[in-house]
Structures are given as structure tokens and as C-alpha cells.
Design a protein around this motif. Structure first.
Motif, PDB file in Angstrom:
ATOM      1  N   VAL A 175       0.834  -1.203   0.000  1.00  0.00           N
ATOM      2  CA  VAL A 175       0.000   0.000   0.000  1.00  0.00           C
ATOM      3  C   VAL A 175       0.869   1.254   0.000  1.00  0.00           C
ATOM      4  CG1 VAL A 175      -1.826   1.282   1.171  1.00  0.00           C
ATOM      5  CG2 VAL A 175      -1.839  -1.221   1.225  1.00  0.00           C
ATOM      6  N   GLY A 176       1.831   1.313   0.914  1.00  0.00           N
ATOM      7  CA  GLY A 176       2.686   2.490   1.035  1.00  0.00           C
ATOM      8  C   GLY A 176       3.537   2.712  -0.202  1.00  0.00           C
ATOM      9  N   SER A 177       3.825   3.986  -0.480  1.00  0.00           N
ATOM     10  CA  SER A 177       4.596   4.337  -1.670  1.00  0.00           C
ATOM     11  C   SER A 177       6.083   4.070  -1.486  1.00  0.00           C
ATOM     12  CB  SER A 177       4.391   5.818  -2.005  1.00  0.00           C
ATOM     13  OG  SER A 177       3.061   6.060  -2.379  1.00  0.00           O
ATOM     14  N   PHE A 186      13.561   2.129  -1.672  1.00  0.00           N
ATOM     15  CA  PHE A 186      13.125   1.431  -0.470  1.00  0.00           C
ATOM     16  C   PHE A 186      11.629   1.169  -0.555  1.00  0.00           C
ATOM     17  CE2 PHE A 186      16.474   4.473   0.352  1.00  0.00           C
ATOM     18  CZ  PHE A 186      17.463   3.700   0.947  1.00  0.00           C
ATOM     19  N   ALA A 187      11.222  -0.035  -0.165  1.00  0.00           N
ATOM     20  CA  ALA A 187       9.803  -0.381  -0.209  1.00  0.00           C
ATOM     21  C   ALA A 187       9.501  -1.395   0.878  1.00  0.00           C
ATOM     22  CB  ALA A 187       9.422  -0.943  -1.576  1.00  0.00           C
ATOM     23  N   SER A 188       8.216  -1.497   1.206  1.00  0.00           N
ATOM     24  CA  SER A 188       7.781  -2.487   2.182  1.00  0.00           C
ATOM     25  C   SER A 188       6.379  -2.945   1.826  1.00  0.00           C
ATOM     26  CB  SER A 188       7.803  -1.902   3.596  1.00  0.00           C
ATOM     27  OG  SER A 188       7.590  -2.918   4.558  1.00  0.00           O
ATOM     28  N   GLY A 189       6.037  -4.153   2.239  1.00  0.00           N
ATOM     29  CA  GLY A 189       4.715  -4.692   1.950  1.00  0.00           C
ATOM     30  C   GLY A 189       4.218  -5.552   3.088  1.00  0.00           C
ATOM     31  N   GLY A 190       2.961  -6.010   2.942  1.00  0.00           N
ATOM     32  CA  GLY A 190       2.367  -6.672   4.086  1.00  0.00           C
ATOM     33  C   GLY A 190       1.713  -8.009   3.861  1.00  0.00           C
TER      34      GLY A 190
END
Length: 373
Positions: free
Chosen positions: A290-292, A301-305
Motif C-alpha cells: 500500500v505504502g509508496s 526502499f519499499a515495504s509490503g504486508g
């Protein structure tokens, strides 16, 4: 954004995330911001003609530089109440999670009336909060949504002359261009869209284009679509994996190139925003994000759930090198990259600071409650 319900009306307020303090349930929680010995070079406002926006504008998702960082001259309050640091407040019909878009003397916002099944764009006077106009863009056509989401979660993008508004309605993603008086200029069906969580991606402006993401599962048309800002005519389209994903496209200048960045669908990707051609792409992140994406010093940099929990750093030079990764789940909130460090607030309310180049954990703290902004 957050919502606070009062009777049958919903009041919405901008949630200011200051680096020095975050307010959760009225309690100040101090965040330590580490200073870098070698500050990262600030990426410019990529693909936007000079003079399009002013230094005091917040014209699209995550602000003028698309990184969630306000100009150094900004002095937002880090606490407020009914009697402190409150200039005005105004009732909003319905409910929405989009951020306010601030350009010149006006504030633009989307909302959705879930009782009357209406999706609206609103305009307010920046100085007084007076409603200047509202326009209904869709009636009916609401689908299933996650209770934490809304039917107005995409932030308006403004190029100084037009507003670009994106809604999920009648099983499709629609982009509508309005002038600053709320008159419709064009409306385009971006793609058929199927989702069990709803829609949240915001449009991004680049040169003569407005780009919209529609990562969809099942019978949806999963794609990135670039349209001419003046006419709505398709300029390019990228087919994406048929997976549910909610990330907004973000554009930075990295490794000497303008790059449109996406995470999710089991990929980390950098595209040429002029043509849609892939610059680099590698496996990473997870299916649903969801986060950019954020970027600095040639790093992304990225993250997911879901289904995996992962935060990672990729070199954006085409080498596809993953410099570091960890198992921290930052699902809905977006990351922040600032002066050599990456900051995160997880959905369950834990704040982290990592060294940008190495991923070394510098500190972490717990906030009093969950966090979905």
C-alpha cells in the motif's frame, strides 16, 4: 488522513507528521531523527515545468517532491486542539482517506457519501475553510471495500491548471480532469478493476502526462496507464501481473534517469515515465503493498504486508542488486527517507529507523496504538 465521527457527520483533518513528534490519540511521542554526516542530495521535482507550483503548495500525493518531506521553510504545528493551533475546521459530507491537495489559495479534496453512493471532489478557501464548490463525479456503483479503506482514498493531483481525480466505481478505475472551478474537462476509464480491499493509488504528473496505476486481480485489467493531461488520450500502457496491489506510482531522478517506481505484485520496478519501458525490474517486496516507494542516493526502499512481511532496499542502476532486506511489515503506511536514514511506522504501531545504505537498525519505539496513515 484520519476520520473522527461526530453524530452522523464526519469531520476530516489533515494529519501532520512532523519529524520531531507524532501525535497519536492526543499523546505526543518523540521520534529521534538522526543527522547524517553526509546528507543525501535532495531529488528535484522531476518532470514538472518550473513555475507550475509554488513553494507553499502541496499539489499531489506526498507533496511537491513526492517524498513526504515539506520545504525547510515550513513550520507546521506538532500539536493542536480545539483551542491551540487551529485556524479553521469545516464539515465534510461523507468519508474519505485522501490527503488534501493545496495549490495557491485553494484546498482540494475527495470524499464519498456511502449512504447516497456519491463520489465527490470538493474545493475550499485555504484561508477560511469556506466551501467554494463541490462536484459529483460518480453516482452508485460502489463495491466491496476493506473497512479501513474508503471509496475516496486517492489524492487529487494538480498541475496548476487542472485537477486529476481518480475513483473506483462500477467495477473500473476512472480518471477525471477538472478545471480549477470544478468544470469537467474529460473522463477516461483506465481499466476494469477487481479487488477485495478496495482502491487507493493516487495519480502522478510527469511532463504532459498523468499516470494512474490499476493493479488488479481476476478479471480486472492490471496496468499502468499514461494519459495526455490536456485530452485524456492514452499515450502508453504497461500490462502488470494480475495481482491485488494498492501502491501509487512515484517518480524520482535516480542513476541519472527519471524513473517511475512501483512495488508490489512480487516485483520492484523502475520504468521510463516518458514511454513506459522497463529500466530495471527484480523480484522483491511482496504481492500486496500500500505504502509508496521512497528513494535516495540511487537507492529505492519499499515495504509490503501480504503474504510476506518484508522491507528492502534495491539499487536503482539496473544491476537489480538488493542491498538489504528485513522481515518488518510496513503494510499501509509509507516509508520516509531522510538524510541517510529510512524511517517507518508499522501498522501495529512500532517506529523504526534504519541506516539507508546498510539496513542497520538504529532504534525502534512503540506508539500507543495502531497506525494506518
Amino acid at each position: 488522513m484520519f476520520t473522527a465521527h461526530a453524530g452522523n457527520r464526519t469531520w476530516r483533518f489533515a494529519l501532520l507528521l512532523a519529524l520531531s513528534s507524532i501525535l497519536v490519540s492526543g499523546l505526543p511521542v518523540k521520534l529521534r531523527v538522526l543527522q547524517s554526516a553526509e546528507p543525501l542530495a535532495a531529488e528535484g521535482i522531476v518532470g514538472v515545468p518550473e513555475g507550475t507550483i509554488a513553494a507553499t503548495d502541496w499539489p499531489w500525493w506526498r507533496g511537491p517532491h513526492r517524498n513526504g518531506i515539506a520545504p525547510a521553510s515550513a513550520r507546521p504545528p506538532v500539536e493542536w486542539s480545539e483551542s491551540k493551533n487551529l485556524l479553521w475546521k469545516t464539515p465534510i459530507p461523507g468519508r474519505g482517506h485522501s490527503s488534501p491537495t493545496v495549490v495557491g489559495k485553494r484546498v482540494f479534496l475527495t470524499t464519498a457519501d456511502e449512504v447516497k453512493k456519491r463520489q465527490l471532489a470538493l474545493c475550499f478557501d485555504r484561508a477560511t475553510g469556506k466551501l467554494l464548490w463541490q462536484v459529483q463525479l460518480h453516482q452508485g456503483g460502489f463495491d466491496h471495500n476493506n473497512k479501513k479503506n474508503s471509496f475516496a482514498s486517492s489524492t487529487i493531483a494538480c498541475d496548476g491548471q487542472r485537477l486529476f481525480v481518480v475513483f473506483w466505481n462500477q467495477g473500473a478505475i476512472w480518471t477525471t480532469a477538472l478545471d480549477l472551478q470544478g468544470e469537467r474537462l474529460w473522463q477516461v476509464k483506465v481499466a476494469d478493476f477487481v479487488s477485495h480491499q478496495g482502491y487507493s493509488a493516487s495519480p502522478v504528473i510527469y511532463q504532459n502526462l498523468v499516470v494512474v496505476a490499476a493493479d488488479s486481480k481476476g478479471k480486472g485489467t492490471s496496468c499502468l496507464l499514461a494519459m495526455d493531461r490536456q485530452t485524456g488520450k492514452e499515450v502508453w500502457q504497461i500490462k502488470r501481473p494480475k495481482m491485488p496491489n494498492y501502491v501509487s506510482p512515484i517518480i524520482f531522478k535516480l542513476a541519472g534517469k527519471d524513473q517511475l517506481l512501483m512495488a508490489g505484485c512480487e516485483l520492484m520496478s523502475g520504468f521510463d515515465p516518458r514511454t513506459g519501458k522497463v529500466i530495471w525490474e527484480c523480484p522483491g517486496s511482496t504481492t500486496e503493498c500500500v505504502g509508496s516507494v521512497v528513494a535516495s542516493q540511487g537507492l529505492v526502499f519499499a515495504s509490503g504486508g501480504y503474504p510476506k512481511h518484508e522491507t528492502l532496499c534495491v539499487r536503482a542502476d539496473g544491476s537489480n542488486e538488493i542491498l538489504w532486506r528485513n522481515r518488518v511489515k510496513v503494510y499501509v503506511p509509507s516509508l520516509l527517507a531522510y538524510q541517510g536514514y529510512v524511517y517507518a511506522v508499522t501498522d501495529n504501531g512500532v517506529t523504526y529507523c534504519w541506516e539507508a545504505r546498510t539496513g542497520k537498525e538504529m532504534w525502534k519505539d512503540r506508539l500507543p496504538g495502531g497506525f494506518s496513515a
